[in-house]
Design a protein around this motif. Sequence first.
Motif, PDB file in Angstrom:
ATOM      1  N   MET A   1       0.847  -1.173   0.000  1.00  0.00           N
ATOM      2  CA  MET A   1       0.000   0.000   0.000  1.00  0.00           C
ATOM      3  C   MET A   1       0.894   1.239   0.000  1.00  0.00           C
ATOM      4  SD  MET A   1      -2.873   1.217   2.785  1.00  0.00           S
ATOM      5  CE  MET A   1      -4.136   0.075   2.296  1.00  0.00           C
ATOM      6  N   GLY A   2       0.646   2.140  -0.923  1.00  0.00           N
ATOM      7  CA  GLY A   2       1.451   3.340  -1.049  1.00  0.00           C
ATOM      8  C   GLY A   2       1.054   4.419  -0.051  1.00  0.00           C
ATOM      9  N   PHE A   3       1.880   5.443   0.015  1.00  0.00           N
ATOM     10  CA  PHE A   3       1.641   6.550   0.940  1.00  0.00           C
ATOM     11  C   PHE A   3       0.272   7.194   0.708  1.00  0.00           C
ATOM     12  CE2 PHE A   3       1.732  11.131   1.681  1.00  0.00           C
ATOM     13  CZ  PHE A   3       1.938  11.146   3.046  1.00  0.00           C
ATOM     14  N   MET A   4      -0.077   7.441  -0.544  1.00  0.00           N
ATOM     15  CA  MET A   4      -1.354   8.092  -0.842  1.00  0.00           C
ATOM     16  C   MET A   4      -2.533   7.229  -0.413  1.00  0.00           C
ATOM     17  SD  MET A   4      -0.640  11.078  -1.821  1.00  0.00           S
ATOM     18  CE  MET A   4      -2.232  11.642  -2.364  1.00  0.00           C
ATOM     19  N   ASP A   5      -2.415   5.916  -0.588  1.00  0.00           N
ATOM     20  CA  ASP A   5      -3.471   5.012  -0.139  1.00  0.00           C
ATOM     21  C   ASP A   5      -3.619   5.069   1.379  1.00  0.00           C
ATOM     22  OD1 ASP A   5      -4.118   4.104  -2.711  1.00  0.00           O
ATOM     23  OD2 ASP A   5      -2.570   2.547  -2.623  1.00  0.00           O
ATOM     24  N   LYS A   6      -2.486   5.090   2.081  1.00  0.00           N
ATOM     25  CA  LYS A   6      -2.520   5.173   3.545  1.00  0.00           C
ATOM     26  C   LYS A   6      -3.116   6.500   3.995  1.00  0.00           C
ATOM     27  CE  LYS A   6       1.364   2.080   4.377  1.00  0.00           C
ATOM     28  NZ  LYS A   6       2.725   1.963   4.911  1.00  0.00           N
ATOM     29  N   ALA A   7      -2.753   7.578   3.312  1.00  0.00           N
ATOM     30  CA  ALA A   7      -3.285   8.900   3.665  1.00  0.00           C
ATOM     31  C   ALA A   7      -4.795   8.942   3.444  1.00  0.00           C
ATOM     32  CB  ALA A   7      -2.592   9.984   2.849  1.00  0.00           C
ATOM     33  N   LYS A   8      -5.267   8.373   2.351  1.00  0.00           N
ATOM     34  CA  LYS A   8      -6.701   8.348   2.070  1.00  0.00           C
ATOM     35  C   LYS A   8      -7.432   7.522   3.119  1.00  0.00           C
ATOM     36  CE  LYS A   8     -10.158   7.299  -1.468  1.00  0.00           C
ATOM     37  NZ  LYS A   8     -11.166   7.312  -0.473  1.00  0.00           N
ATOM     38  N   ASP A   9      -6.891   6.361   3.469  1.00  0.00           N
ATOM     39  CA  ASP A   9      -7.509   5.527   4.498  1.00  0.00           C
ATOM     40  C   ASP A   9      -7.574   6.264   5.833  1.00  0.00           C
ATOM     41  OD1 ASP A   9      -7.916   3.484   2.710  1.00  0.00           O
ATOM     42  OD2 ASP A   9      -6.215   2.269   3.414  1.00  0.00           O
ATOM     43  N   PHE A  10      -6.486   6.962   6.191  1.00  0.00           N
ATOM     44  CA  PHE A  10      -6.471   7.731   7.435  1.00  0.00           C
ATOM     45  C   PHE A  10      -7.557   8.802   7.398  1.00  0.00           C
ATOM     46  CE2 PHE A  10      -5.292  11.371   9.979  1.00  0.00           C
ATOM     47  CZ  PHE A  10      -5.037  10.791  11.207  1.00  0.00           C
TER      48      PHE A  10
END
Length: 59
Positions: A1-10
């Motif tokens: 999972m990329g940074f942007m995916d993690k940021a969106k999930d957060f």
Amino acid sequence: MGFMDKAKDFADDHDEQVDQGLEKAGDQIDDRTGNKYSSQVDKGVDEAQERTGAGDTNG
């Protein structure tokens, strides 16, 4: 999972906190500019809140 995916999930999981943080950032910008650009800052904050998290909690 990329940074942007993690940021969106957060943002999805913590929408209220993200919206509050954006509001505080807008208030700080207003303070630093003497409210000179308040209407533009408010519009930008509202747009950002609508685009973050699962939904806008402040509108």
